[in-house]
Design an enzyme around this catalytic site. Structure first.
Site, PDB file in Angstrom:
ATOM      1  N   HIS A  21     -16.858  36.725  -7.454  1.00 44.93           N
ATOM      2  CA  HIS A  21     -16.962  36.073  -6.143  1.00 44.93           C
ATOM      3  C   HIS A  21     -17.470  34.633  -6.279  1.00 44.93           C
ATOM      4  CE1 HIS A  21     -17.723  35.971  -1.755  1.00 44.93           C
ATOM      5  NE2 HIS A  21     -18.719  35.163  -2.106  1.00 44.93           N
ATOM      6  N   GLU A  22     -18.576  34.474  -6.998  1.00 41.49           N
ATOM      7  CA  GLU A  22     -19.161  33.139  -7.133  1.00 41.49           C
ATOM      8  C   GLU A  22     -18.298  32.222  -7.997  1.00 41.49           C
ATOM      9  OE1 GLU A  22     -21.411  32.298  -5.206  1.00 41.49           O
ATOM     10  OE2 GLU A  22     -22.070  34.277  -4.550  1.00 41.49           O
ATOM     11  N   HIS A  25     -15.838  30.410  -5.819  1.00 41.17           N
ATOM     12  CA  HIS A  25     -16.417  29.194  -5.227  1.00 41.17           C
ATOM     13  C   HIS A  25     -16.502  28.077  -6.271  1.00 41.17           C
ATOM     14  CE1 HIS A  25     -17.411  31.183  -1.525  1.00 41.17           C
ATOM     15  NE2 HIS A  25     -18.337  31.966  -2.054  1.00 41.17           N
TER      16      HIS A  25
END
Length: 454
Positions: A21-22, A25
């Site tokens: 997920h990170e 980003h």
């Protein structure tokens, strides 16, 4: 299983999902020219810190592992040097900011698609949707479904596996539909049955949807023949061998494998006399089942697997495998259906059509992680895909502090032609934190209730 058998698979899953997920980003921020100051797995005090790359980004492992974050250069958080203003996140166009924020949840969906694609390409063994005789006075009995029938489709949509059958029923049960189940029996006769889902309650505190309808998976009557023995198991220590046919344990006759399992499970640490047939001779052995913890209950195990019966296995299992392109399409479809189902259930919770008891917290997720890991790598990968989709959907909720809340601010910015005021964002953050805390508390409350009930 001990506590570590649940905690370790849970932490592994959590670590993978947070990093993916990170990293979504992080990767898109870098593509957009934004300077990334820190990539952290976990919150709180840093345990490990390493700087790398041209920007000397800090890669951090922190003390509290239930989350993570990517910290970017931003004038709202600290002064930015004039020569780096163009790399500050707040100086980017609204469309670039949308791309960076949306990349996290999208990375979770991409991970799920990749996991499903890998499973379907390599092939995964699943249970066939072959039905046992339904319980009397149930919806399945009223629909005329019979034991031994193999489900072929629901409302015209093909069904290959028991899991797929249960999933489609759950989706349709949300709308209380009357569905058409197509089956074929041992005589190759095709039947169509009207199954009423009106009485189904979608609630984790209730029985499974199939059980509520009176539907059960047919389990073949397998003889009590020993297969592979564990090197450290009680069966091998007592002198039993692969291929032995167990005919009696103590005073109880044994015909089926289920008879053997039931007797052994109920006798942890107690010596039992096994009578077996080996090469036509009757032999007796003293076997003491090991005591094993099974969800808080002590049960007996002798370290013996069921002998592989190819004819019965063919009746029970099907290997689901597709070519590269079709597997990718199936992975995308499975991810989309699961995400849509999650959104639908959340919406129905808000309006009261589905019980809020379906919310699960970290305890329930850890339980599922341990159970899936115990069942094998394929089940654990499916668990990872499912939780990755759930994480993606959750983060897209329009709640301030979540990615979806930031996206909501950017949509408002596009509509009004200017950014949302700092004061409005501050109030939104406070409301979002309160909502998230309440959601987590309620999910944890549900976890505790399930533990007490079980």
């Amino acid at each position: 299983m001990n506590l570590l058998d649940y905690i370790l698979p849970f932490l592994l899953a959590l670590g993978i999902l947070i990093v993916v997920h990170e990293f979504g980003h992080y990767a898109v921020a870098r593509l957009c020219g934004v300077k990334v100051l820190r990539f952290s797995l976990g919150f709180g005090k840093p345990l490990l810190v390493r700087k790398a790359g041209a920007d000397q980004t800090e890669w951090v492992l922190a003390a509290f592992p239930l989350g993570g974050y990517v910290k970017m250069l931003d004038e709202r958080e600290a002064p930015v040097a004039a020569h780096e203003l163009h790399r500050a996140f707040n100086r980017q166009s609204v469309w670039r900011r949308i791309a960076v924020v949306a990349a996290g949840p999208l990375a979770n969906f991409v991970l799920a698609i990749a996991l499903y694609w890998g499973l379907y390409t390599g092939g995964v063994e699943e249970l066939r949707p072959r039905l046992a005789a339904p319980e009397a006075a149930t919806s399945a009995a009223h629909a005329g479904l019979q034991g031994g029938e193999l489900v072929r489709s629901i409302n015209g949509e093909a069904v290959e596996t028991w899991q797929e059958f249960r999933w489609k029923l759950l989706n349709l049960a949300l709308d209380k539909q009357v569905v058409t189940v197509e089956t074929v029996n041992a005589s190759r006769e095709i039947g169509f049955h009207k199954l009423d889902l009106a009485g189904v309650v979608v609630d984790q505190a209730e029985r499974d949807v199939t059980a509520q309808l009176g539907l059960q998976l047919q389990r073949p009557k397998l003889p009590a023949v020993l297969g592979r023995l564990s090197a450290s198991g009680a069966a091998e220590a007592a002198g039993l061998r692969e291929g032995d046919r167990v005919v009696r344990i103590g005073d109880s006759s044994v015909e089926l494998w289920t008879d053997l399992v039931t007797i052994v499970r109920d006798a942890p640490g107690r010596t039992l006399e096994f009578e077996v047939l080996r090469d036509g001779r009757a032999l007796r052995f003293q076997v003491t089942p090991s005591a094993v913890d099974d969800n808080g209950r002590s049960v007996g195990r002798i370290g013996a697997a069921l002998a592989d019966a190819e004819d019965q296995r063919e009746q029970m299992f099907v290997t689901v495998r597709y070519g590269l392109g079709e597997a990718l399409s199936k992975g995308i479809g499975q991810t989309w259906d699961t995400a849509a189902m999650s959104v639908s259930v959340m919406g129905r919770m808000i309006v009261g059509e589905v019980s809020v008891k379906n919310l699960s917290g970290p305890v329930t997720i850890a339980d599922f992680a341990g159970q899936s890991a115990r069942m094998g790598w394929a089940h654990y990968i499916k668990f990872l895909a499912l939780i990755s989709i759930s994480l993606g959907v959750l983060n897209l909720m329009p709640v301030p502090v979540l990615d979806g809340g930031h996206l909501l601010y950017y949509v408002i910015e596009i509509i009004k032609g200017g950014p949302v005021s700092e004061r409005a964002m501050e109030i939104g953050q406070q409301i979002g934190m309160a909502l998230l805390a309440a959601l987590m508390a309620f999910a944890f409350y549900n976890d505790i209730n399930r533990l007490v009930a079980s």
